[in-house]
Structure formats: structure tokens, C-alpha cells
Design a protein around this motif. Structure first.
Motif, mmCIF file in Angstrom:
data_model
loop_
_atom_site.group_PDB
_atom_site.id
_atom_site.type_symbol
_atom_site.label_atom_id
_atom_site.label_comp_id
_atom_site.label_asym_id
_atom_site.label_seq_id
_atom_site.Cartn_x
_atom_site.Cartn_y
_atom_site.Cartn_z
ATOM 1 N N ALA A 107 -1.942 2.291 3.713
ATOM 2 C CA ALA A 107 -1.584 1.573 2.492
ATOM 3 C C ALA A 107 -0.118 1.791 2.140
ATOM 4 O O ALA A 107 0.598 0.854 1.769
ATOM 5 C CB ALA A 107 -2.483 2.028 1.342
ATOM 6 N N VAL A 108 0.314 3.040 2.303
ATOM 7 C CA VAL A 108 1.691 3.366 1.966
ATOM 8 C C VAL A 108 2.661 2.636 2.903
ATOM 9 O O VAL A 108 3.672 2.077 2.460
ATOM 10 C CB VAL A 108 1.917 4.899 2.048
ATOM 11 C CG1 VAL A 108 3.394 5.225 2.091
ATOM 12 C CG2 VAL A 108 1.260 5.588 0.866
ATOM 13 N N PRO A 218 -2.457 3.403 13.354
ATOM 14 C CA PRO A 218 -1.856 2.108 13.680
ATOM 15 C C PRO A 218 -1.099 1.553 12.476
ATOM 16 O O PRO A 218 -1.497 1.785 11.335
ATOM 17 C CB PRO A 218 -3.062 1.210 13.986
ATOM 18 C CG PRO A 218 -4.255 2.090 13.991
ATOM 19 C CD PRO A 218 -3.918 3.364 13.306
ATOM 20 N N LEU A 219 -0.005 0.871 12.756
ATOM 21 C CA LEU A 219 0.683 0.229 11.653
ATOM 22 C C LEU A 219 -0.172 -0.919 11.141
ATOM 23 O O LEU A 219 -0.698 -1.701 11.941
ATOM 24 C CB LEU A 219 2.058 -0.293 12.107
ATOM 25 C CG LEU A 219 3.205 0.662 11.780
ATOM 26 C CD1 LEU A 219 3.092 1.918 12.624
ATOM 27 C CD2 LEU A 219 4.546 -0.008 11.956
ATOM 28 N N PRO A 220 -0.337 -1.001 9.853
ATOM 29 C CA PRO A 220 -1.267 -2.001 9.299
ATOM 30 C C PRO A 220 -0.846 -3.430 9.639
ATOM 31 O O PRO A 220 -1.701 -4.303 9.784
ATOM 32 C CB PRO A 220 -1.206 -1.742 7.794
ATOM 33 C CG PRO A 220 0.012 -0.928 7.561
ATOM 34 C CD PRO A 220 0.275 -0.174 8.813
ATOM 35 N N VAL A 229 5.176 10.762 14.242
ATOM 36 C CA VAL A 229 4.737 11.940 13.506
ATOM 37 C C VAL A 229 5.235 12.075 12.064
ATOM 38 O O VAL A 229 4.474 12.399 11.173
ATOM 39 C CB VAL A 229 5.057 13.233 14.294
ATOM 40 C CG1 VAL A 229 6.517 13.320 14.643
ATOM 41 C CG2 VAL A 229 4.620 14.459 13.533
ATOM 42 N N TRP A 230 6.523 11.810 11.801
ATOM 43 C CA TRP A 230 7.031 12.277 10.516
ATOM 44 C C TRP A 230 6.481 11.608 9.291
ATOM 45 O O TRP A 230 6.084 12.277 8.335
ATOM 46 C CB TRP A 230 8.564 12.291 10.534
ATOM 47 C CG TRP A 230 8.949 13.377 11.461
ATOM 48 C CD1 TRP A 230 9.510 13.237 12.696
ATOM 49 C CD2 TRP A 230 8.670 14.761 11.300
ATOM 50 N NE1 TRP A 230 9.605 14.464 13.305
ATOM 51 C CE2 TRP A 230 9.096 15.421 12.472
ATOM 52 C CE3 TRP A 230 8.091 15.513 10.293
ATOM 53 C CZ2 TRP A 230 8.968 16.790 12.645
ATOM 54 C CZ3 TRP A 230 7.960 16.875 10.462
ATOM 55 C CH2 TRP A 230 8.399 17.501 11.625
ATOM 56 N N VAL A 231 6.444 10.303 9.304
ATOM 57 C CA VAL A 231 5.931 9.623 8.122
ATOM 58 C C VAL A 231 4.465 10.013 7.916
ATOM 59 O O VAL A 231 4.027 10.340 6.807
ATOM 60 C CB VAL A 231 6.074 8.098 8.258
ATOM 61 C CG1 VAL A 231 5.458 7.399 7.063
ATOM 62 C CG2 VAL A 231 7.543 7.733 8.396
ATOM 63 N N ASP A 232 3.747 10.012 8.997
ATOM 64 C CA ASP A 232 2.339 10.410 8.978
ATOM 65 C C ASP A 232 2.167 11.814 8.389
ATOM 66 O O ASP A 232 1.451 12.018 7.410
ATOM 67 C CB ASP A 232 1.833 10.345 10.428
ATOM 68 C CG ASP A 232 0.391 10.787 10.593
ATOM 69 O OD1 ASP A 232 -0.226 11.192 9.595
ATOM 70 O OD2 ASP A 232 -0.111 10.734 11.731
ATOM 71 N N ALA A 233 2.857 12.771 8.952
ATOM 72 C CA ALA A 233 2.649 14.167 8.560
ATOM 73 C C ALA A 233 3.126 14.454 7.136
ATOM 74 O O ALA A 233 2.432 15.102 6.358
ATOM 75 C CB ALA A 233 3.367 15.095 9.538
ATOM 76 N N LEU A 234 4.298 13.961 6.798
ATOM 77 C CA LEU A 234 4.846 14.279 5.477
ATOM 78 C C LEU A 234 3.958 13.783 4.341
ATOM 79 O O LEU A 234 3.830 14.428 3.306
ATOM 80 C CB LEU A 234 6.253 13.672 5.339
ATOM 81 C CG LEU A 234 7.344 14.382 6.134
ATOM 82 C CD1 LEU A 234 8.589 13.518 6.237
ATOM 83 C CD2 LEU A 234 7.674 15.717 5.486
#
Length: 667
Positions: A107-108, A218-220, A229-234
RNA sequence: GGCGGUGUAGCUCAGUUGGCUAGAGCAUACGGUUCAUACCCGUAGAGUCGUCAGUUCGAAUCUGACCGCCGCCA
């Protein structure tokens, strides 16, 4: 409802490796902070978790013949179990493969795409699959016509793909403003400066998607891509709180985070990328990112191949959790890099925990038992000078403790506590309770002294409550007030709050002294060959440096003249070599046992292995400098130095010209 | 290569805006004490404050050069 909230997070640990002393370090400190804030009346939320996406996870799962989710479940369990065993007080454990995380991340990302903060572009360059990182042409190591990764030496591949990018560059000015307005945003300050430099140097947009593997979110808007990794993890820091779901009470209550505790290697992501993402989402920024240093183990970088990636469990089992925590906080200046040395740990346990604290508990309870049937007396009569001093030291300690803890200066906070413990021990010397016990009419005075000591112990236990829970509780138990421990807060840190009348428990000392020689070490360095090579290389380098320095000095100064008195300072004697053996792990060093006459034996170490064998040496009468200060070469004691002549490769020992007794002086 | 940090007693480190004989803990030695886990209390140590030069009445603290180690970036 408590109005004061505190949200603290650890990094989420990458699922490819099991927890080691480094991850435990972050988690332990965050735990202590969480406990301290609760102790100070905050409503605390403490989050930790695991980062489970990415190519390496996928590869490792394949190696073990597992599907990636199964592999992650096992890895996450290792962390969850360890934290449980260590009684880490986290309120939640987030895993990036959980639906609650993935849904919100999608969503983000969609929102960022809609806003135009994520766009499609092309990325080309050399790529290291192992490190999941791009590498510039310049940095690549060229060998045999191949280009290798400068970090891991694996071959780099040319990589060209359509990527999605995050418009990091757009936030450069806003970030600069953040750093200007809130200098405390990143700590320690030298880390802040590093970040500021990067921002000032200009920020590039960040590639945030990959098509080379599919173990990710997956990108929506484009299922061909998974999120890097980074956007996901943060985002874990807000997905765990239910951000942008209909159950977002936690987010409303605890965000913005008060503290992201991290290691220095991920500072850039937390101090630059993370705030930029939050700006793009129009979410308030965390109040502080604290990047702590790295631990080495016995002076070596932590690495699996070296075998020093210690399982924290082993340490806890061997020394006790409180002792390990105490050592980490006391000996390693928080924020800086530090070395985890088992010898130093044992030293701290003996001197600080056994001698100072443990002994204070023991001698106090013993005296109460002897003189008051174990019942803590009420203070009686007037205060004496030492009583007032003790109280003053306590008040100062309290101020220092709170200040330092609030400012994440844990080493200094412990220092303050131990100053108080030290003075409490001195207080016993000043008041001499054993004399009071023997004198007529001093019972009242004795009561006051022992009461003061008991109250000091109660306060010490409270100081330690957020840091060393078990020790704190145990001191309360020894004072016979075990049931008062639960629920105590910093408000009970007061002088003369102890009620008296409880019965102390005198048992074995709470911290037995450890015999350094007998303790079985937990940290065993593997790979001795590599160690030996390294040590030899180091010795060679040192020697080369010394040679170079000597040459340089000669060139500059020519031959230096000395006076006769200088010469007489050097005691030269004849010595007979009775034993010789090479020093293990060393290429050059030989350990020699010498006969120096009058039954004097002596051990020296000399760099002659490359020129003489042990057999050749035994029986030779050589010349030694007998009054050289002892030194240790590669851990072996050397009490002198032999003389030899060197001419390029030619190397000869100086010996006596004909028979002479060992020990004879040379003039 | 650029920017930043750091080098203080045997070891680990403190040393605010330059100022009395440079500090703490550990280790060592000696003395005291005996309630206590050979513990505690006290006393002691010829530290060129990385090297060299400069500013100043005065520098570990400021400036410059150099040496060593480390970090971030390229």
C-alpha cells in the motif's frame, strides 16, 4: 492512560545468519533502554524482528533444500527463542514475510508511485550477486581479465535492467534542514557529520526494485519487480504498529519512534533514506537514530570463518546474563567500537561484581545476622559524619545516574553506581561496625550503620533494576523485601525509604570469584593456520618497519657517537644454549634456554629460525645482552637478546673465540 | 584522493571555553583492617600527554608539518 510513551526499535536482523554477539549487543542495549524507560514511568513499546527477503535468503534456503518460507521460519525461531531465553522484554517481533507487513508495504509503495516519488528508470552497471550491490568500474578489482567485487572478491556481472527508483534527490534540502534544526537526530555526533557530508555531496535517486529474483514483495503496479531490501525493511518500524490499517491504535499511540537503535553499518539507511521515505509519506520523523559501534572479539573482527561469531547463549550460560550485560555496558564505551575480551569480562566479574558489589551484600547481611538476629534494624540516634557523607554520595550518584541514562551514556551511568558502591564499602571502614558490636552502649549506633548500609543496597538494587534485573531482584531478596521489588520505579530511589524490620537472607555470595586459570573459555578461535599466517605477516611487517626506520635514522644522522658510560650500561655476557625450539606460529622466532653461569638459567626469544635450526644451536656459546628489559614476543617471554652479524642474506651468531665459562662478562 | 576522528601511566580510558605539582579503574608493591568471597580501606610509581616546530606570560588543550591507527565518502 499514560501520557508519556517511548517507542524503541532494534534493527531487524537478516535471516541468513544465526544470532551472534553483535545482534545480541543491539538487542540487549535496546532492552535495557526499554526497561529504564518503564522504570521511569513511560509507557514503552519495544520492537525487534527479522528481515527475511532477498536473494541471499533464497540461495541459502536452496542450499539447505528448503523452501524459503520454511527456511525463514526456522531462522526467525532462532532469534525469537534466544531473546526469550535472555528475557528480552520486546513487545512485538516483526517478520518481513508476515502478511501484516507485506500488505502495508504494498500500500505504501502504491502511494509513493501515485505521488510520483517512485518512478521507472534504467539501471546499468557492474553488480555483485553476493553483496546485492552495484559497483563502479573504478572500484572493481581487475584480475585475469575479470572484474571482481572489492568487498568479497567474487566476479561481478554486467547488469542492465529497468528499475524503479525512489526520488531521494528531491529530499536533499529537506534533509539538510532536518540536520540543521535537529542536530540530535543522529548520534553520536561524528556519525551525524558523516551523514551530513553525504547529503551535502549530493543525493542520487535510489534503485528500489529487482527482477533478478522473486523472494520479495512484488511492486503493486508491476509484478515483474520485487522490492529491494531497504524500503521493505525500513518500513517494519511502522507496519508493526499497524500503520495505514484499520487497526492503527499502536501507530497513533507510539509513533514517532523515540529511538532507532542501530549499528553503524546501516546508519545511512536510517539517517538519510528512512527520513526521506517518511517525508514522502508525510509521516512525522523519528526523534533519534543512534548508531552504535562494532564489537570485535578478542581483538578480531567477528566472522564465521574465524569461528568467533560466538553464540551469546554460551556466554550467558558460562558467566550469567547480568555479568555479560554489565561487562558490555561498562567496558565498551557505548557508541564507539569496542573489543569483547573474555579475559576482561572475567576481570570485571571479579573486581566489580564479586569484590565490590557481591562482597558488600555479603558483609552487610552477615553483620545484620550476627548482631540483630538477621532483622534489619531501625536507625537510631543522631547522624554521624560518615552517615551524611554516604547520603551525599548517594544524592550525587542519583543525579549522575539519571543524567547519564537519559543521555545514553551507559558506561558513565554504571561508573556512577560503582562510585556509590565503593563509598559504601569505605563507609564500613569509617564506622567500624565490628568494634561497635563489642563496645557497651553502641548498639544504637550499630543499628544506624547497618540500616544505612541496607538502604544503600536497596538503592543500588534499584539503580540496577533496568540493567541487571536478576541481580537487582536478588539483592531485594537478600534484604528480605523480595515482594517489594515488582512495581518499583525511579521514585523509590530515595534515601531512608527502607522500612526496616525485614529479615535478611545470608547465603553464598551472589557473585563468586572466578579463577582465571581454571575458567573454561567460551571463545575459542578456530582456524589456527590463518591466525598463524596473519601473526607471522604482522611480525614481518613490524620487522620491516623497524629495519626501514633504522636505515632512515642512519641516513639522517650518520653514525652516532656514545660515551663510555653509555657503553657500560650494556651488560654483555657469554651464554650457552642448552635448549632451542621454534616459537609456534612464528616463521622467525626461536625460543632459547640459556645457561648464564652460577646456575643461572634464562629464556630468550630471537629471530633466527630462518638461519639456524634448533639442533645447530644447542651447545653454542653466544654473546647476549643480559640486562635488557624483559619483553614478550608473540606471547613468549624474552629476557635478553643475542648478538649476531647481518650482511644482506648472510647471518652469523657472535660466539666466543675458544673455551670460556658461561656467564663470563664481556668488556 | 577528499572529509573527519584518534594517538595521555603496564592495560582500558577521563581530561569543559589553554592556567595551580596531568587524573580514574584494573594490574603491581607496601601499609592498615578482619564484618566479608585472600575481601575491603589507605599509600606509592622517572607518563618526553605520537614526533617536530610555532602562537602565548603559560599548551595534553590553539596553529602548521610529519608519523601511526581508524571511520565515512569517492
Amino acid at each position: 492512560m499514560n501520557s508519556k510513551t517511548f517507542y524503541v526499535t532494534t534493527p531487524i536482523y537478516y535471516a541468513t545468519s544465526a544470532p551472534h554477539i553483535g545482534s545480541a549487543y543491539s538487542t540487549i542495549i535496546a532492552d535495557m533502554i526499554a526497561r529504564y524507560k518503564r522504570f521511569c514511568g513511560y509507557d514503552v513499546y519495544y520492537l525487534t524482528g527479522t528481515d527475511e527477503h532477498g536473494q541471499k535468503v533464497l540461495e541459502q534456503a536452496q542450499v539447505q533444500g528448503k523452501n524459503p518460507q520454511e527456511f525463514c521460519d526456522e531462522q526467525a525461531a532462532k532469534f525469537i527463542n534466544l531473546w526469550k531465553e535472555m528475557e528480552i522484554s520486546n513487545d512485538d517481533f516483526i517478520r518481513t514475510t508476515q502478511k501484516r507487513h507485506e500488505d502495508v508495504v504494498s500500500a505504501v509503495v502504491q502511494k509513493l508511485v501515485d505521488n510520483g516519488d517512485i518512478y521507472k528508470g534504467k539501471y546499468e552497471g557492474l553488480y555483485c550477486v553476493h553483496d546485492e550491490a552495484f559497483c563502479t568500474e573504478e572500484d572493481a578489482v581487475k584480475r585475469d581479465g575479470k572484474k571482481l567485487c572489492p568487498d568479497c572478491n567474487r566476479e561481478l556481472k554486467w547488469f542492465s535492467e529497468e528499475n524503479y527508483f525512489f526520488k531521494l534527490s528531491k529530499y536533499q534540502d529537506k534533509l539538510l534542514k532536518l540536520y540543521e534544526e535537529k542536530p540530535e537526530f543522529t548520534e553520536p555526533s561524528f556519525r551525524r557529520n558523516e551523514m551530513l557530508q553525504i547529503i551535502k555531496g549530493g543525493l542520487h535517486d535510489l534503485s528500489i526494485s529487482r527482477t533478478s529474483f522473486d523472494w520479495g514483495i512484488p511492486l503493486p503496479n508491476d509484478n515483474e519487480h520485487v522490492l529491494y531490501v531497504w524500503v521493505d525493511a525500513l518500513l517494519n518500524y511502522i507496519t508493526a504498529l499497524g500503520y495505514s490499517t484499520d487497526k492503527d491504535e499502536l501507530f497513533k499511540k507510539y509513533w514517532p519512534a523515540d529511538l532507532h537503535l542501530i549499528g553503524k553499518e546501516i546508519n545511512r539507511f536510517h539517517s538519510i533514506i528512512w527520513p526521506a521515505i517518511l517525508m514522502a509519506l508525510d509521516i512525522p520523523l523519528p526523534k533519534k537514530v543512534f548508531a552504535h559501534g562494532w564489537l570485535t572479539v578478542n581483538g578480531e573482527k567477528i566472522s564465521k570463518s574465524r569461528g568467533n561469531a560466538i553464540d551469546p547463549r554460551l556466554l550467558m550460560d558460562a558467566y550469567g546474563k547480568d555479568a555479560v550485560v554489565y561487562y558490555l555496558l561498562r567496558d565498551i564505551n557505548f557508541g564507539r567500537d569496542g573489543d569483547f575480551s573474555e579475559d576482561n569480562l572475567i576481570g570485571r566479574i571479579n573486581s566489580d561484581l564479586a569484590n565490590d558489589l557481591g562482597n558488600l551484600v555479603h558483609r552487610t547481611t552477615a553483620m545484620i545476622k550476627q548482631n540483630f538476629d538477621g532483622v534489619i534494624p531501625q536507625p537510631e540516634g543522631e547522624c554521624d559524619a560518615p552517615d551524611i557523607q554516604l547520603k551525599n554520595v548517594f544524592e550525587n550518584t542519583l543525579t549522575d545516574y539519571l543524567n547519564n541514562m537519559d543521555n545514553y551514556k551507559f558506561t558513565q551511568a554504571l561508573d556512577a553506581i560503582w562510585t556509590f558502591i565503593g563509598f559504601a564499602n569505605k563507609y564500613i571502614d569509617l564506622t567500624q561496625p565490628w568494634k561497635l558490636a563489642k563496645e557497651e552502649g553502641k548498639k544504637e549506633r550499630l543499628a544506624t550503620v547497618l540500616y544505612n548500609l541496607s538502604d544503600a543496597l536497596r538503592n543500588i538494587a534499584l539503580f540496577l533494576k533496568p540493567i541487571m534485573k536478576d541481580t537487582s531482584k536478588e539483592i531485594f531478596r537478600r534484604l528480605g523485601i523480595k515482594d517489594q521489588w515488582e512495581g518499583t520505579t525511579y521514585e523509590q530511589l530515595k534515601w531512608e525509604l527502607l522500612e526496616g524490620g525485614s529479615t535478611v537472607i545470608k547465603e553464598k555470595p551472589i557473585y563468586p570469584r572466578l579463577d582465571v586459570a581454571k575458567v573454561k573459555k567460551v571463545i575459542i578461535m578456530k582456524d589456527p593456520e590463518e591466525e598463524a599466517d596473519k601473526a607471522a605477516a604482522k611480525a614481518d611487517a613490524a620487522e620491516a618497519r623497524a629495519d626501514a626506520a633504522a636505515t632512515k635514522e642512519e641516513k639522517i644522522e650518520g653514525v652516532q657517537l656514545i660515551g663510555f658510560e653509555d657503553f657500560t650500561k650494556i651488560q654483555l655476557r657469554v651464554a650457552e644454549i642448552v635448549e632451542a625450539e621454534p616459537v609456534p606460529k612464528s616463521r622467525k622466532l626461536m625460543k632459547l634456554q640459556l645457561e648464564l653461569g652460577e646456575e643461572e638459567k634464562r629464556q630468550i626469544v630471537a629471530g633466527i629460525s630462518q638461519h639456524y635450526t634448533a639442533e645447530e644451536l644447542v651447545g653454542k656459546k653466544i654473546i647476549v645482552v643480559a640486562n635488557l628489559k624483559p619483553a614478550k614476543l608473540m606471547g613468549v617471554q624474552s629476557n635478553g637478546m643475542l648478538l649476531a652479524a647481518k650482511d644482506g642474506e648472510n647471518f652469523r651468531l657472535l660466539t666466543a673465540d675458544g673455551p670460556i665459562n658461561p656467564g663470563a662478562k664481556i668488556s
